[in-house]
Design a protein around this motif. Structure first.
Motif, mmCIF file in Angstrom:
data_model
loop_
_atom_site.group_PDB
_atom_site.id
_atom_site.type_symbol
_atom_site.label_atom_id
_atom_site.label_comp_id
_atom_site.label_asym_id
_atom_site.label_seq_id
_atom_site.Cartn_x
_atom_site.Cartn_y
_atom_site.Cartn_z
ATOM 1 N N ALA A 178 20.763 -30.169 -33.362
ATOM 2 C CA ALA A 178 20.696 -31.627 -33.347
ATOM 3 C C ALA A 178 21.859 -32.224 -34.124
ATOM 4 N N ASP A 215 15.865 -37.338 -36.689
ATOM 5 C CA ASP A 215 15.489 -38.027 -35.454
ATOM 6 C C ASP A 215 15.016 -37.037 -34.394
ATOM 7 N N ARG A 216 15.731 -35.922 -34.296
ATOM 8 C CA ARG A 216 15.386 -34.948 -33.254
ATOM 9 C C ARG A 216 14.009 -34.342 -33.504
ATOM 10 N N ARG A 230 11.500 -35.561 -35.252
ATOM 11 C CA ARG A 230 10.437 -36.562 -35.104
ATOM 12 C C ARG A 230 10.062 -36.767 -33.642
ATOM 13 N N GLN A 231 11.035 -36.620 -32.751
ATOM 14 C CA GLN A 231 10.742 -36.788 -31.328
ATOM 15 C C GLN A 231 9.657 -35.821 -30.868
ATOM 16 N N TYR A 232 9.753 -34.577 -31.315
ATOM 17 C CA TYR A 232 8.794 -33.568 -30.867
ATOM 18 C C TYR A 232 7.365 -33.908 -31.281
ATOM 19 N N ASP A 291 19.220 -36.605 -42.279
ATOM 20 C CA ASP A 291 19.735 -37.187 -41.038
ATOM 21 C C ASP A 291 21.156 -36.675 -40.809
ATOM 22 N N TYR A 302 5.822 -37.346 -26.003
ATOM 23 C CA TYR A 302 7.250 -37.005 -25.899
ATOM 24 C C TYR A 302 7.521 -35.983 -24.802
ATOM 25 N N GLN A 354 8.200 -34.048 -21.719
ATOM 26 C CA GLN A 354 8.470 -34.516 -20.362
ATOM 27 C C GLN A 354 8.211 -33.455 -19.308
ATOM 28 N N THR A 362 6.139 -36.933 -31.665
ATOM 29 C CA THR A 362 5.746 -38.257 -31.184
ATOM 30 C C THR A 362 4.846 -38.090 -29.965
#
Length: 330
Positions: free
Chosen positions: A38, A43-44, A46-48, A18, A53, A55, A50
């Motif tokens: 990042a 965190d960054r 994991r967003q991909y 992290d 995600y 947009q 999810t």
């Protein structure tokens, strides 16, 4: 993405720190398809991975192509910013917004450490003590600028091989070169000339004017009317050019004004150079890979790549919209 590969990625995500850093996505052929930065890598990333995600269609396609990832932990976000830019230039990933054909940009090189510097063009900026101006996407524009300056402040452009022959050429006779090959000008005077060229390239023609006014006055005081007349003619030529430069703001700070136009997936960015309140030039830069990227991402990508290659970064850069990266805007 295969289920087994998804599980492998989930396992690897648990080991991501992290901390600030840079990440790279690779496709099934191990090709780097995206490079990002990042503040918190875990965190960054994991967003991909999810669901839901993505947009935009561009991000959705990229996520579907991710087969593997890797990361480089950095000491801070600024270090990550520099590494991100270098990796984008190295890999030119498909899903990053990139300056088109930046390897072909031109710079004007003034090797000021030499006794009689040769002013010439270069495709690369090296750590060799020389002054570089650029990058310029339009070779024609740069050559036109150099031609105008050379009419006012003659300098040598010949190769070192020709220079070492020690004989003046046509450029000397048409007053485009002061003849350093035959020592028609002293090293100190020639270096002063090159400094004036540098000032002119920086848009600081007012400094050159003051210097020439001083020389003209000194020549007149010593009854050297021939040189006084030559300085007078140079001053008049410089002032004619300066008069054509439109005054945009009243002040002395340097600024770059950035605007862009978009049609479909094509994006063109224009940079106007304002020096000491006057617009002294402009240059255009087409972008690759913009797709349906938002304005903030588009501007961030351009600023990151352009100003890490630029030889001069002004105090202010005016952009047409927000840029979501505080470290980049410092």
């Amino acid at each position: 993405m295969a289920t087994q590969q998804e599980e492998a990625i989930r396992q690897r995500l648990r080991a991501v720190p992290d901390e600030p850093g840079v990440y790279l996505f690779r496709d099934g052929r191990a090709q780097v398809i995206y490079v990002g930065k990042a503040l918190r890598l875990r965190d960054r990333l994991r967003q991909y991975f999810t669901p839901g995600y993505a947009q935009t269609a561009r991000v959705d396609e990229m996520v579907r192509r991710i087969y593997d990832f890797e990361f480089v932990q950095c000491a801070n976000e600024v270090e990550a910013l520099v590494l991100e830019c270098n990796l984008i230039k190295n890999y030119r990933p498909r899903f990053n917004i990139r300056l088109k054909d930046d390897k072909n940009y031109l710079y004007l090189k003034l090797p000021v450490t030499e006794q009689y510097p040769r002013v010439h063009y270069s495709r690369r900026v090296q750590n060799d003590g020389a002054l570089y101006f650029g990058p310029y996407t339009s070779a024609q524009s740069l050559r036109g600028t150099v031609k105008s300056i050379r009419q006012l402040l003659p300098f040598r452009t010949c190769s070192d091989e020709i220079f070492k022959q020690g004989k003046v050429c046509l450029d000397f006779h048409i007053r485009r070169c002061p003849g350093p090959c035959e020592k028609r000008i002293s090293p100190d005077d020639y270096k002063a000339r090159i400094r004036e060229v540098a000032l002119f390239m920086e848009g600081r023609s007012d400094v050159v004017v003051r210097q020439l006014e001083g020389r003209m006055g000194s020549a007149a005081d010593h009854l050297d009317f021939e040189n006084a007349a030559r300085y007078r003619d140079q001053l008049q030529s410089i002032e004619r050019i300066a008069d054509r430069q439109k005054v945009l703001v009243h002040g002395r700070d340097d600024e770059d004004l950035i605007a862009y136009a978009r049609k479909g997936n094509d994006v063109f960015v224009e940079v106007a150079y304002v020096r000491q309140g006057k617009m002294v030039g402009h240059d255009g830069h087409p972008l690759d890979g913009a797709g349906d990227a938002g304005e903030s991402e588009l501007l961030r990508s351009f600023l990151l790549q352009y100003y890490t290659s630029a030889t001069h970064v002004p105090r202010s850069v005016i952009v047409p919209g927000p840029v979501d990266d505080p470290d980049l805007m410092r």
